[in-house]
Enzyme design. Sequence first.
Site, PDB file in Angstrom:
ATOM      1  N   CYS A   1     -10.732  -3.465   2.063  1.00  0.00           N
ATOM      2  CA  CYS A   1     -10.750  -3.192   1.101  1.00  0.00           C
ATOM      3  C   CYS A   1     -11.738  -3.410   0.258  1.00  0.00           C
ATOM      4  O   CYS A   1     -12.389  -3.499  -0.258  1.00  0.00           O
ATOM      5  CB  CYS A   1      -9.364  -3.834   0.433  1.00  0.00           C
ATOM      6  SG  CYS A   1      -8.628  -5.706   0.831  1.00  0.00           S
TER       7      CYS A   1
ATOM      8  N   VAL B   1       0.977  -0.759   0.283  1.00  0.00           N
ATOM      9  CA  VAL B   1      -0.590   0.217   0.234  1.00  0.00           C
ATOM     10  C   VAL B   1       1.206   0.907   0.291  1.00  0.00           C
ATOM     11  O   VAL B   1       0.696   2.233  -1.032  1.00  0.00           O
ATOM     12  CB  VAL B   1      -0.964  -0.108   0.965  1.00  0.00           C
ATOM     13  CG1 VAL B   1      -1.394   1.240   1.322  1.00  0.00           C
ATOM     14  CG2 VAL B   1      -1.818  -1.198   0.887  1.00  0.00           C
TER      15      VAL B   1
ATOM     16  N   HIS C   1      -9.433  -7.007  -5.689  1.00  0.00           N
ATOM     17  CA  HIS C   1     -10.163  -8.480  -5.345  1.00  0.00           C
ATOM     18  C   HIS C   1     -11.492  -8.663  -6.402  1.00  0.00           C
ATOM     19  O   HIS C   1     -12.075  -7.616  -7.227  1.00  0.00           O
ATOM     20  CB  HIS C   1     -10.210  -8.014  -4.034  1.00  0.00           C
ATOM     21  CG  HIS C   1      -9.403  -7.570  -2.987  1.00  0.00           C
ATOM     22  ND1 HIS C   1      -8.269  -8.705  -3.372  1.00  0.00           N
ATOM     23  CD2 HIS C   1      -9.510  -7.717  -1.980  1.00  0.00           C
ATOM     24  CE1 HIS C   1      -7.243  -8.935  -2.206  1.00  0.00           C
ATOM     25  NE2 HIS C   1      -8.399  -8.144  -1.573  1.00  0.00           N
TER      26      HIS C   1
ATOM     27  N   ARG D   1      -9.546 -16.149  -0.484  1.00  0.00           N
ATOM     28  CA  ARG D   1      -8.292 -16.310  -0.981  1.00  0.00           C
ATOM     29  C   ARG D   1      -7.745 -16.528  -2.373  1.00  0.00           C
ATOM     30  O   ARG D   1      -8.015 -18.067  -2.561  1.00  0.00           O
ATOM     31  CB  ARG D   1      -6.413 -16.436   0.045  1.00  0.00           C
ATOM     32  CG  ARG D   1      -5.250 -15.389  -0.544  1.00  0.00           C
ATOM     33  CD  ARG D   1      -5.989 -14.146  -0.962  1.00  0.00           C
ATOM     34  NE  ARG D   1      -5.768 -14.013   0.627  1.00  0.00           N
ATOM     35  CZ  ARG D   1      -5.781 -12.417   1.470  1.00  0.00           C
ATOM     36  NH1 ARG D   1      -5.930 -12.170   0.158  1.00  0.00           N
ATOM     37  NH2 ARG D   1      -5.746 -12.387   2.606  1.00  0.00           N
TER      38      ARG D   1
ATOM     39  N   ARG E   1     -11.234   1.016  12.861  1.00  0.00           N
ATOM     40  CA  ARG E   1     -12.159   0.988  12.211  1.00  0.00           C
ATOM     41  C   ARG E   1     -13.794   1.637  12.631  1.00  0.00           C
ATOM     42  O   ARG E   1     -14.857   2.283  12.039  1.00  0.00           O
ATOM     43  CB  ARG E   1     -12.941  -0.021  11.152  1.00  0.00           C
ATOM     44  CG  ARG E   1     -11.644   0.590  10.198  1.00  0.00           C
ATOM     45  CD  ARG E   1     -11.432  -0.980   9.157  1.00  0.00           C
ATOM     46  NE  ARG E   1     -10.074  -0.537   8.346  1.00  0.00           N
ATOM     47  CZ  ARG E   1      -9.994  -2.175   7.532  1.00  0.00           C
ATOM     48  NH1 ARG E   1     -10.598  -3.620   8.261  1.00  0.00           N
ATOM     49  NH2 ARG E   1      -8.670  -1.901   7.092  1.00  0.00           N
TER      50      ARG E   1
ATOM     51  N   ARG F   1      13.475  -2.430   9.348  1.00  0.00           N
ATOM     52  CA  ARG F   1      13.508  -3.504   8.709  1.00  0.00           C
ATOM     53  C   ARG F   1      14.092  -2.578   7.145  1.00  0.00           C
ATOM     54  O   ARG F   1      14.876  -2.615   6.312  1.00  0.00           O
ATOM     55  CB  ARG F   1      12.323  -4.112   7.878  1.00  0.00           C
ATOM     56  CG  ARG F   1      12.610  -5.584   9.274  1.00  0.00           C
ATOM     57  CD  ARG F   1      11.498  -5.938   8.723  1.00  0.00           C
ATOM     58  NE  ARG F   1      10.431  -5.727   9.428  1.00  0.00           N
ATOM     59  CZ  ARG F   1       9.724  -5.850  10.131  1.00  0.00           C
ATOM     60  NH1 ARG F   1       9.934  -6.096  11.326  1.00  0.00           N
ATOM     61  NH2 ARG F   1       8.428  -5.154   9.862  1.00  0.00           N
ATOM     62  N   SER F   2      12.639  -1.085   6.526  1.00  0.00           N
ATOM     63  CA  SER F   2      13.030  -0.473   5.674  1.00  0.00           C
ATOM     64  C   SER F   2      13.999   0.747   5.958  1.00  0.00           C
ATOM     65  O   SER F   2      14.168   1.707   4.829  1.00  0.00           O
ATOM     66  CB  SER F   2      11.873  -0.296   4.868  1.00  0.00           C
ATOM     67  OG  SER F   2      11.074   0.445   5.832  1.00  0.00           O
TER      68      SER F   2
END
Length: 335
Positions: A128, A12, A240, A233, A98, A37-38
């Site tokens: 999503c 994302v 999707h 999935r 949410r 990590r990044s």
Amino acid sequence: MKTAIVGASGAVGQEFLRVLDERNFPVDELVLFGSARSAGTSYTFRGKSIAVKELQHNDDFKGVDIAFVSAGAGASKEFADTITKHGAVMIDNSSAFRMDADVPLVVPEVNAADAQNRPRGIIANPNCTTIQMVVALKPLEQLSHILRIHVATYQAASGAGAAAMAELENQYRQIIAGEKPTVEKFAYQLAYNLIPQVDVFTDNGYTKEEMKMYHETQKIMHSNVETSATCVRVPSLRAHSEAVWIETERPIAVEEARAAFSQAEGIVVMDNPAQKEYPMPLFVAGNDPVYVGRIRKDISNPRGLSFWCVGDQIKKGAALNAVQIAEYLKKNALF
Ligand SMILES: NC(=O)c1ccc[n+]([C@@H]2O[C@H](COP(=O)([O-])OP(=O)(O)OC[C@H]3O[C@@H](n4cnc5c(N)ncnc54)[C@H](OP(=O)(O)O)[C@@H]3O)[C@@H](O)[C@H]2O)c1
């Protein structure tokens, strides 16, 4: 606008970089965040290389107007105060807030005005699968109140993140090379398979993903509509798909529904069965709209209507929806 992306290295986060540029979002300064990590990795935005900072409890968000956050529910919960304490609006892609009563859950085509009331400075982006479904349902709800929804989802590998998408690609390569496929991100091999489980199971036999569709649809649509979902999935990479059956207070004719879909914001009707025209994930991935096809009466229910919809869940299901919320705030001077 000083803009932040939290989770910049993710599926994302990377889409945020593309969408902000594509839509000419007015970014004066962009700051990127990730975990250790990044941290230090650089990404290019509008020709400028920007290094990822490690998200920490400090004052890095001072002066930030808007923070697009997609680093998972744990990070959102842990860092919400740090992100918002100096006044930044946090648009959160995770499930963390949410269903909180003091956090609006917004899909601009459906309930943009809800974004105005955000006491905690947080606006949540819905799940999503819910986003693309409510975009499609909005014009039908305007014709007749929707009482009930049955939906089966066909969710792409990338819905589980960048590493999950890479795992699916790798599984196909490994199988073709005669190797045993690596299974880490999903419970089972996804290549050549379907997995009827997205997220964990709850006590009522539905998964959390399925219950998100139940609760979030009610909150966004301000409706008592009941949703029964089965989320699956599938081994597609991106976008999707959903088979949707609705029951309305009064019957909606197919032509009436088609006309309403055609005029609705954010929807493209692709529905010409004689020419084999219907939306498919392979061909609409990367696009903005929610595509609707296979519109027909539900032969099992006189007040029923059925359709198929496909949307890019990293785009409209995540980054694009969040940027559209920010655009709405900006347009209405709500920052
Ligand atoms: N993929 C989709 O289609 C989709 C759609 C809608 C919503 N979402 C939601 O969006 C969020 C991100 O999903 P994704 O698919 O982009 O996942 P992803 O590809 O796995 O990326 C996760 C991102 O979160 C960052 N992150 C994780 N823990 C962190 C921490 N403690 N501090 C700072 N950054 C941290 C990672 O940074 P590092 O690389 O540095 O660890 C990475 O950039 C999730 O909440 C997901 O449910 C995803």
